[in-house]
Design an enzyme around this catalytic site. Structure first.
Site, mmCIF file in Angstrom:
data_model
loop_
_atom_site.group_PDB
_atom_site.id
_atom_site.type_symbol
_atom_site.label_atom_id
_atom_site.label_comp_id
_atom_site.label_asym_id
_atom_site.label_seq_id
_atom_site.Cartn_x
_atom_site.Cartn_y
_atom_site.Cartn_z
ATOM 1 N N CYS A 118 0.947 -1.029 -0.136
ATOM 2 C CA CYS A 118 -0.044 0.069 0.007
ATOM 3 C C CYS A 118 0.796 1.268 0.065
ATOM 4 C CB CYS A 118 -0.970 0.064 1.192
ATOM 5 S SG CYS A 118 -2.234 1.279 1.369
ATOM 6 N N CYS A 130 0.071 5.120 6.872
ATOM 7 C CA CYS A 130 -0.231 4.855 8.095
ATOM 8 C C CYS A 130 0.746 4.122 9.247
ATOM 9 C CB CYS A 130 -1.416 3.753 8.086
ATOM 10 S SG CYS A 130 -2.889 4.521 6.819
ATOM 11 N N CYS A 180 0.540 0.533 10.327
ATOM 12 C CA CYS A 180 0.133 -0.406 9.523
ATOM 13 C C CYS A 180 1.424 -1.182 8.898
ATOM 14 C CB CYS A 180 -0.814 0.070 8.317
ATOM 15 S SG CYS A 180 -1.184 -1.209 7.274
ATOM 16 N N CYS A 203 -16.074 -10.126 5.932
ATOM 17 C CA CYS A 203 -15.431 -8.905 5.463
ATOM 18 C C CYS A 203 -14.304 -9.214 4.440
ATOM 19 C CB CYS A 203 -14.878 -7.964 6.698
ATOM 20 S SG CYS A 203 -16.332 -7.917 7.874
ATOM 21 N N CYS A 244 -19.199 -7.156 3.588
ATOM 22 C CA CYS A 244 -18.614 -5.981 3.962
ATOM 23 C C CYS A 244 -17.379 -6.021 3.174
ATOM 24 C CB CYS A 244 -18.297 -6.040 5.611
ATOM 25 S SG CYS A 244 -17.447 -4.545 6.459
ATOM 26 N N CYS A 272 -19.648 0.930 8.824
ATOM 27 C CA CYS A 272 -18.673 0.393 9.726
ATOM 28 C C CYS A 272 -17.464 1.402 10.002
ATOM 29 C CB CYS A 272 -18.303 -1.099 9.390
ATOM 30 S SG CYS A 272 -17.086 -1.833 10.686
ATOM 31 N N ARG A 328 -17.781 -3.329 17.999
ATOM 32 C CA ARG A 328 -17.035 -4.555 17.830
ATOM 33 C C ARG A 328 -15.543 -4.613 18.558
ATOM 34 N NH1 ARG A 328 -17.014 -4.913 11.789
ATOM 35 N NH2 ARG A 328 -18.743 -6.245 12.356
#
Length: 335
Positions: free
Chosen positions: A57, A61, A64, A101, A133, A193, A265
């Site tokens: 990616c 972040c 991550c 998901c 999801c 979400c 969650r």
């Protein structure tokens, strides 16, 4: 006489601060009371997360391990085939999951063959009777409409942290980019979400601000994941301290009180919790978890299905059914 707490979208910062700063046991008691007014406390929604495209990616972040610029042990994996994804979804359904998901390590969705394949995945998972999801990064309104037409039930796009602290964690996109994607999802008629992560180095004020942003949206997110930082070696936050479980419980309890109708969650960080600690999270209002076999393609590990079923038995909990249909559970004794 119905004394159920009112659903509100006009919380003030001072009101959320007051709830957040309650003595912990008083806070848990209030959250447990609200939880029982709005939900069946014996039921936990089980969701399974599959990484359909891993690593590489371009975002930065700080938490991550999938960011291409960090040197981690996470291996880059191209987009899975539709058949492989449906196979994983079927296995998840047989293990008791009602929601599946699919996560792709993209900065944003692009209108290309990969997105066409994701559309086919959404259709396929929807056809086997699961809530579908996706979390695919930033999304335009037109792309959200395509996903909705394919049968997407929910879209995950976390705020991560407060607007004020956001640029300390991510510089390659803005907090407003997050909000815009959530708005596009809403316009398309897909449920939202969205939650956040604690343990990033944020203050209590940042945590309150993040929850306030969620609770003052025109519609509360239908699902609110509360994540503890998973400290991934090779990322800038690898040496942050482990999040104290009581801090997770406090966040869950506040989220339950100010967003009473949402599914709260218990997400990343659960692998490091004992059944005892998770039980407190459920008492405080958590009613959704991610589960899955340890060998599945999860970037952040979760406890296995059999471990979770044993915990449910101990705590007197049961998997939530989708649309009141009986979910057939596979036997852990066969695994």
């Amino acid at each position: 006489m119905n004394t159920r707490i009112e659903l509100r979208n006009n919380w003030s910062k001072e009101e959320v601060e007051e709830v957040y700063n309650l003595p912990l046991l008083e806070l848990i008691y209030k959250a447990a009371t609200v939880h029982r007014e709005w939900h069946n406390p014996e039921e936990i929604q089980i969701s399974t997360l599959l990484s359909i495209k891993t690593g590489g990616c371009p975002e930065d972040c700080s938490y991550c391990g999938q960011a291409a610029r960090y040197h981690t042990d996470i291996k880059v994996q191209a987009l899975l085939s539709t058949e492989k994804v449906i196979e994983h979804a079927q296995k998840a359904k047989e293990s008791g999951s009602s929601r599946f998901c699919m996560a792709a390590a993209w900065r944003e969705v692009r209108n290309n063959r990969d997105f066409d394949r994701v559309i086919d995945m959404v259709k396929g998972v929807n056809e086997i009777g699961m809530e579908v999801c996706c979390t695919l990064g930033m999304l335009t309104e037109e792309q959200a409409m395509r996903l909705q037409e394919a049968g997407l039930y929910a879209y995950n796009h976390n705020l991560d942290t407060s607007e004020q602290y956001y640029e300390e964690i991510i510089s390659t996109r803005t907090f407003d980019n997050r909000i815009n994607t959530i708005n596009n999802v809403r316009k398309a008629g897909i449920t939202v979400c969205s939650g956040g992560i604690i343990g990033l180095g944020e203050t209590h004020t940042d945590r309150i601000s993040m929850l306030l942003t969620l609770a003052t949206m025109p519609e509360h997110p239908e699902s609110v994941p509360i994540n503890a930082l998973a400290r991934v070696e090779g990322t800038p936050l690898e040496n942050n301290a482990k999040v104290d479980t009581w801090e997770m419980i406090r966040m869950i309890a506040v989220a339950r009180i100010i967003m009473p109708s949402s599914m709260i969650r218990l997400s990343a960080g659960r692998i490091e919790m004992t059944d005892f600690e998770q039980g407190w999270c459920f008492m405080a209002g958590a009613n959704s978890i991610f589960t899955g076999e340890r060998e599945t393609l999860l970037v952040t590990p979760n406890p296995g299905v059999c471990e979770d079923m044993q915990m449910f038995t101990t705590l007197g909990l049961k998997p939530m059914k989708k649309e009141n249909k009986t979910t057939e559970m596979s036997s852990c004794e066969d695994k």
